[in-house]
Design a protein around this motif. Sequence first.
Motif, PDB file in Angstrom:
ATOM      1  N   ASP A  42     -42.453 -43.870 -88.061  1.00 18.55           N
ATOM      2  CA  ASP A  42     -41.551 -42.920 -87.408  1.00 18.55           C
ATOM      3  C   ASP A  42     -42.332 -41.646 -87.078  1.00 18.55           C
ATOM      4  O   ASP A  42     -42.555 -40.797 -87.950  1.00 18.55           O
ATOM      5  CB  ASP A  42     -40.376 -42.611 -88.336  1.00 18.55           C
ATOM      6  N   ASP A  43     -42.768 -41.502 -85.835  1.00 15.39           N
ATOM      7  CA  ASP A  43     -43.553 -40.330 -85.444  1.00 15.39           C
ATOM      8  C   ASP A  43     -42.790 -39.028 -85.649  1.00 15.39           C
ATOM      9  O   ASP A  43     -43.390 -37.979 -85.906  1.00 15.39           O
ATOM     10  CB  ASP A  43     -43.989 -40.441 -83.983  1.00 15.39           C
ATOM     11  N   ARG A  44     -41.473 -39.087 -85.533  1.00 19.24           N
ATOM     12  CA  ARG A  44     -40.667 -37.877 -85.731  1.00 19.24           C
ATOM     13  C   ARG A  44     -40.827 -37.372 -87.167  1.00 19.24           C
ATOM     14  O   ARG A  44     -40.961 -36.159 -87.398  1.00 19.24           O
ATOM     15  CB  ARG A  44     -39.197 -38.194 -85.440  1.00 19.24           C
ATOM     16  N   LEU A  46     -43.420 -38.252 -89.202  1.00 14.91           N
ATOM     17  CA  LEU A  46     -44.835 -37.976 -89.416  1.00 14.91           C
ATOM     18  C   LEU A  46     -45.200 -36.565 -88.949  1.00 14.91           C
ATOM     19  O   LEU A  46     -46.040 -35.890 -89.551  1.00 14.91           O
ATOM     20  CB  LEU A  46     -45.687 -39.016 -88.692  1.00 14.91           C
ATOM     21  N   ARG A  47     -44.530 -36.113 -87.889  1.00 11.66           N
ATOM     22  CA  ARG A  47     -44.793 -34.772 -87.374  1.00 11.66           C
ATOM     23  C   ARG A  47     -44.460 -33.696 -88.418  1.00 11.66           C
ATOM     24  O   ARG A  47     -45.045 -32.612 -88.425  1.00 11.66           O
ATOM     25  CB  ARG A  47     -43.988 -34.559 -86.090  1.00 11.66           C
ATOM     26  N   ARG A  48     -43.530 -34.001 -89.310  1.00 13.43           N
ATOM     27  CA  ARG A  48     -43.138 -33.050 -90.356  1.00 13.43           C
ATOM     28  C   ARG A  48     -44.276 -32.767 -91.340  1.00 13.43           C
ATOM     29  O   ARG A  48     -44.233 -31.785 -92.089  1.00 13.43           O
ATOM     30  CB  ARG A  48     -41.954 -33.622 -91.149  1.00 13.43           C
ATOM     31  N   ASN A  50     -47.362 -32.043 -90.754  1.00 13.82           N
ATOM     32  CA  ASN A  50     -48.315 -31.041 -90.267  1.00 13.82           C
ATOM     33  C   ASN A  50     -49.757 -31.541 -90.324  1.00 13.82           C
ATOM     34  O   ASN A  50     -50.676 -30.814 -90.699  1.00 13.82           O
ATOM     35  CB  ASN A  50     -48.187 -29.735 -91.074  1.00 13.82           C
ATOM     36  N   PRO A  53     -52.391 -34.454 -84.945  1.00 16.63           N
ATOM     37  CA  PRO A  53     -52.032 -35.705 -84.259  1.00 16.63           C
ATOM     38  C   PRO A  53     -53.230 -36.588 -83.929  1.00 16.63           C
ATOM     39  O   PRO A  53     -53.105 -37.812 -83.896  1.00 16.63           O
ATOM     40  CB  PRO A  53     -51.331 -35.215 -82.986  1.00 16.63           C
ATOM     41  N   TRP A  56     -53.655 -39.233 -86.523  1.00 12.46           N
ATOM     42  CA  TRP A  56     -52.626 -40.243 -86.762  1.00 12.46           C
ATOM     43  C   TRP A  56     -53.137 -41.673 -86.616  1.00 12.46           C
ATOM     44  O   TRP A  56     -52.866 -42.515 -87.487  1.00 12.46           O
ATOM     45  CB  TRP A  56     -51.435 -40.009 -85.836  1.00 12.46           C
ATOM     46  N   ASP A 215     -58.100 -29.778 -82.673  1.00 10.85           N
ATOM     47  CA  ASP A 215     -57.320 -31.012 -82.597  1.00 10.85           C
ATOM     48  C   ASP A 215     -57.486 -31.715 -81.255  1.00 10.85           C
ATOM     49  O   ASP A 215     -57.435 -32.932 -81.173  1.00 10.85           O
ATOM     50  CB  ASP A 215     -55.847 -30.706 -82.839  1.00 10.85           C
ATOM     51  N   ASP A 216     -57.702 -30.933 -80.188  1.00 12.03           N
ATOM     52  CA  ASP A 216     -57.812 -31.546 -78.876  1.00 12.03           C
ATOM     53  C   ASP A 216     -59.277 -31.755 -78.459  1.00 12.03           C
ATOM     54  O   ASP A 216     -59.577 -32.012 -77.306  1.00 12.03           O
ATOM     55  CB  ASP A 216     -57.105 -30.693 -77.824  1.00 12.03           C
TER      56      ASP A 216
END
Length: 300
Positions: A42-44, A46-48, A50, A53, A56, A215-216
């Motif tokens: 659940d990416d939603r 996983l975003r919690r 912090n 990305p 991931w 991150d990018d």
Amino acid sequence: ATEDADLFKYFCIGETAMKEVKRATNELHAMFMHATNYVLRDDRLLRRFNLPPALWPRIHQSWDNRRNEMITGRFDFALSEQGLKVYEYNCDSASCHMEAGKVQGLWARHFGCSDGRDAGAELFEDLVESWKEAEVEGPLHIMRDDDPEETYHARFMRRAIEAAGIACKVVRGVSGLKWGEGGVVTDEDGEPIDWVWKTWAWETALDQIRAQISDDDEKLRLGKTIDRAAQPPRLVDVLLRPEVMVYEPLWTLIPSNKAILPVLWMLYPNHPYLLNSQFELGDDLAGKGYVVKPIVGRCG
């Protein structure tokens, strides 16, 4: 002890309590593993947590390939009138091994304490057996910083690793690392680093990685992002290189993160080992008293 009056104080628990701690540990480990799998679907959620990305896919890969490849982890419990309650699962923490496996026994003998038995007396042999089962295929490098606590953690674990028949070298920091052929990272003696046990928790390592690479930045292409002829290897080039086997695995970032606690409460509401944990403060907690914890905070 800082107070003379506390110098000879110690704690004992009964055999029944010890068995309950063991039972809670086994049951909670299974629950945390189920919750980890739930989060990674659940990416939603996983975003919690912090986590960058860009990491991931690597966390997913680590979970798919290495979910049964832990050496050790540590639960923090509270013992209350309502029984055992779990505070957190330090799933990739190196701390407390030497304290439990050696120091508390030395303390007891030094002060002539003969009540009961040393609860950590078997920890060293258990670590040896875990390393034997890990089937490490080459020299294992222990990576640590200059912190004195990390020094004795590393020395204690090195004894266990070598007792398991595994060649072991300690690497302090990253200043002595070099580039080998094909982008392989070597130690200062030119020996490739393929197997690693680290004294840092993954979150501490991530703090260093965040400072070294954004991150990018080409989705963490590791060694390809820098000029090897001009720049030495970074921590990211060791710990996140796919060919390097790191203990504990990268997926332990999930169960070690405090954001797993509300997920557990959602999956196992009112479970006797859990405390009511929520992402947002609601009336049920506000009216009873609560503690706010950072999801990736160290030292509690």
